[in-house]
Write an enzyme that holds these catalytic residues in place. Structure first.
Site, short mmCIF file in Angstrom:
data_model
loop_
_atom_site.label_atom_id
_atom_site.label_comp_id
_atom_site.label_asym_id
_atom_site.label_seq_id
_atom_site.Cartn_x
_atom_site.Cartn_y
_atom_site.Cartn_z
N MET A 18 3.41 -19.81 36.22
CA MET A 18 4.79 -20.16 35.88
C MET A 18 4.83 -21.65 35.53
O MET A 18 4.64 -22.51 36.40
CB MET A 18 5.75 -19.84 37.03
CG MET A 18 5.99 -18.34 37.18
SD MET A 18 7.39 -17.97 38.23
CE MET A 18 6.75 -18.45 39.80
N CYS A 111 4.32 -14.29 26.51
CA CYS A 111 5.38 -15.30 26.57
C CYS A 111 6.38 -15.11 25.42
O CYS A 111 5.98 -15.03 24.25
CB CYS A 111 4.76 -16.70 26.49
SG CYS A 111 6.01 -17.98 26.54
N GLY A 221 6.51 -7.79 37.73
CA GLY A 221 7.93 -7.76 37.43
C GLY A 221 8.79 -7.41 38.63
O GLY A 221 8.67 -6.32 39.19
N ARG A 245 8.50 -15.07 40.48
CA ARG A 245 9.67 -15.81 40.95
C ARG A 245 9.87 -15.73 42.47
O ARG A 245 10.53 -16.60 43.03
CB ARG A 245 10.91 -15.34 40.20
CG ARG A 245 10.91 -15.81 38.74
CD ARG A 245 11.90 -15.05 37.92
NE ARG A 245 11.56 -13.63 37.88
CZ ARG A 245 12.34 -12.69 37.36
NH1 ARG A 245 13.50 -13.00 36.86
NH2 ARG A 245 11.94 -11.42 37.35
C1 LIG Z 1 9.76 -20.61 35.03
C2 LIG Z 1 8.78 -19.56 34.55
C3 LIG Z 1 7.63 -19.96 33.89
C4 LIG Z 1 6.72 -19.00 33.43
N1 LIG Z 1 5.55 -19.41 32.84
C5 LIG Z 1 4.62 -18.48 32.49
C6 LIG Z 1 3.34 -18.88 31.98
O1 LIG Z 1 3.02 -20.07 31.88
N2 LIG Z 1 2.47 -17.89 31.64
C7 LIG Z 1 2.76 -16.55 31.76
O2 LIG Z 1 1.94 -15.68 31.44
N3 LIG Z 1 3.96 -16.15 32.25
C8 LIG Z 1 4.87 -17.08 32.63
N4 LIG Z 1 6.04 -16.67 33.20
C9 LIG Z 1 6.26 -15.23 33.46
C10 LIG Z 1 5.77 -14.87 34.89
O3 LIG Z 1 4.39 -15.09 35.04
C11 LIG Z 1 6.08 -13.39 35.23
O4 LIG Z 1 5.43 -12.57 34.29
C12 LIG Z 1 7.58 -13.09 35.19
O5 LIG Z 1 8.33 -14.09 35.87
C13 LIG Z 1 7.88 -11.72 35.85
O6 LIG Z 1 7.39 -11.68 37.17
P1 LIG Z 1 8.36 -11.90 38.45
O7 LIG Z 1 9.52 -10.94 38.31
O8 LIG Z 1 7.49 -11.62 39.65
O9 LIG Z 1 8.84 -13.32 38.37
C14 LIG Z 1 6.98 -17.61 33.64
C15 LIG Z 1 8.14 -17.22 34.30
C16 LIG Z 1 9.04 -18.17 34.77
C17 LIG Z 1 10.28 -17.72 35.50
#
Ligand SMILES: Cc1cc2nc3c(=O)[nH]c(=O)nc-3n(C[C@H](O)[C@H](O)[C@H](O)COP(=O)(O)O)c2cc1C
Length: 329
Positions: A18, A111, A221, A245
């Site tokens: 992230m 992304c 997710g 998150r």
């Molecule tokens: C602030 C933020 C920055 C993120 N940066 C990246 C990143 O650098 N590379 C990536 O593959 N996904 C990135 N993501 C996506 C997360 O890795 C993840 O796939 C997404 O938040 C869903 O998972 P979660 O519901 O557990 O948060 C980012 C998400 C957030 C909220």
């Protein structure tokens, strides 16, 4: 090649990349407070690495992209996440990451950021499977130049672009036999606005079994904690999950401690530690980046809102220290 993916005990709990959240400072804290089975860096532009190192001639110490690739031994296994739609650039950056001692390379193909997609990267790759495959091969070749035997190469992607197209998209990726595949269970169009489609994960597992049974498959997710992670793994049959998150304000996420067990004092101490490490490890980064952590850590007790309000108007580590050192909870 010795792939750490083969030695991880299942189910696997991974820390998501992230940008400006799981930076070297926060990751070092997480490694100490509750270590995931595998950790990702924030995404880094392979083209940017090439241009800043080879063309602009920045020293690694002055190069902000190189700072994004800082890691500590405690984080291993640590995977560098890269993006590029140019195979030469990907090979260059993978070679560099292999020389830097990373345990694996991950390619961002999920992304939704427009500036990333404009370069044909991130989720844009879903529309160009031939480029995506060439990029996977280039990452492998580059890593093999940097380290004898190379490094495992994984992909992080989504279930489709405008609509779910797993049956077409996943076999393309799986034909390159990536060492691991992380599937964020939403389309590019859905961004993060709808609940992740965990009901689709068993189909992804079947596609993996058919096209590349050796590939480790992680779901991603909306997972809120380890109990939720275990339930989703059991229901879907994937090898593990990646949590994103849920790590906000909770470096204890990868332990069985719940936030109810963590005292306000511990939360404040963790935030203070994070701020110290942020300033020490990445001094050129703007202090304001830390503010999302203030909101996440400072909540859940009477008086938290007042403290948070004071922290949100700070502009430096010194001001933060001053407030936290005199605060009594
Ligand atoms: C602030 C933020 C920055 C993120 N940066 C990246 C990143 O650098 N590379 C990536 O593959 N996904 C990135 N993501 C996506 C997360 O890795 C993840 O796939 C997404 O938040 C869903 O998972 P979660 O519901 O557990 O948060 C980012 C998400 C957030 C909220």
């Amino acid at each position: 090649m010795d792939s750490f993916w083969k030695t991880l005990k299942k189910p696997i709990f991974a820390l998501a990349p992230m940008a400006d959240v799981t930076d070297p400072a926060y990751r070092s804290l997480i490694a100490e407070y509750g270590k995931p089975d595998v950790t990702w860096t924030e995404f880094v532009s392979a083209d940017g690495l090439y241009h800043t190192r080879e063309k602009k001639g920045l020293s690694d110490a002055e190069n902000p992209l190189m700072r994004d690739l800082l890691y500590s031994e405690a984080e291993r296994p640590i995977v560098a996440q890269l993006f590029s739609s140019n195979p030469e650039m990907m090979a260059y950056a993978s070679e560099l990451c292999a020389r830097l001692g990373f345990d694996g390379i991950d390619i961002n193909m999920g992304c939704p950021d427009k500036s990333i997609e404009k370069q044909g990267c991130g989720a844009g790759m879903i529309k160009t499977p031939e480029v995506a495959k060439a990029i996977i091969r280039a990452a492998r070749e580059g890593a093999a130049r940097g380290k004898e035997g190379g490094l495992p190469v994984s992909v992080k992607t989504r279930i489709g672009y405008n609509q779910e197209t797993m049956d077409e998209w996943l076999p393309q990726i799986l034909s390159e036999k990536p060492d691991a595949l992380t599937l964020h269970l939403r389309t590019r169009k859905e961004m993060s606005k709808v609940p992740a489609h965990w009901d689709l994960m068993p189909r992804a597992v079947a596609l993996r079994d058919e096209h590349s049974p050796e590939t480790v498959l992680l779901g991603n997710g909306d997972i809120i904690d380890l109990a939720d992670a275990r339930a989703k793994i059991a229901a879907s049959g994937c090898d593990g999950v990646m949590l994103g998150r849920a790590i906000f304000g909770n470096p204890w996420l990868f332990t069985d401690r719940t936030m109810e067990d963590v005292s306000p004092k511990e939360r404040i101490e963790a935030l203070a530690q994070l701020a110290e490490r942020f300033s020490a490890l990445t001094p050129a980064k703007h202090f304001h980046i830390l503010k999302k952590h203030f909101k996440a850590f400072i909540q859940g007790w009477p008086g938290a809102a007042e403290l948070r309000g004071k922290l949100m108007v700070t502009n430096s580590l010194e001001e933060l220290r001053e407030i936290l050192s005199t605060y009594r909870v």
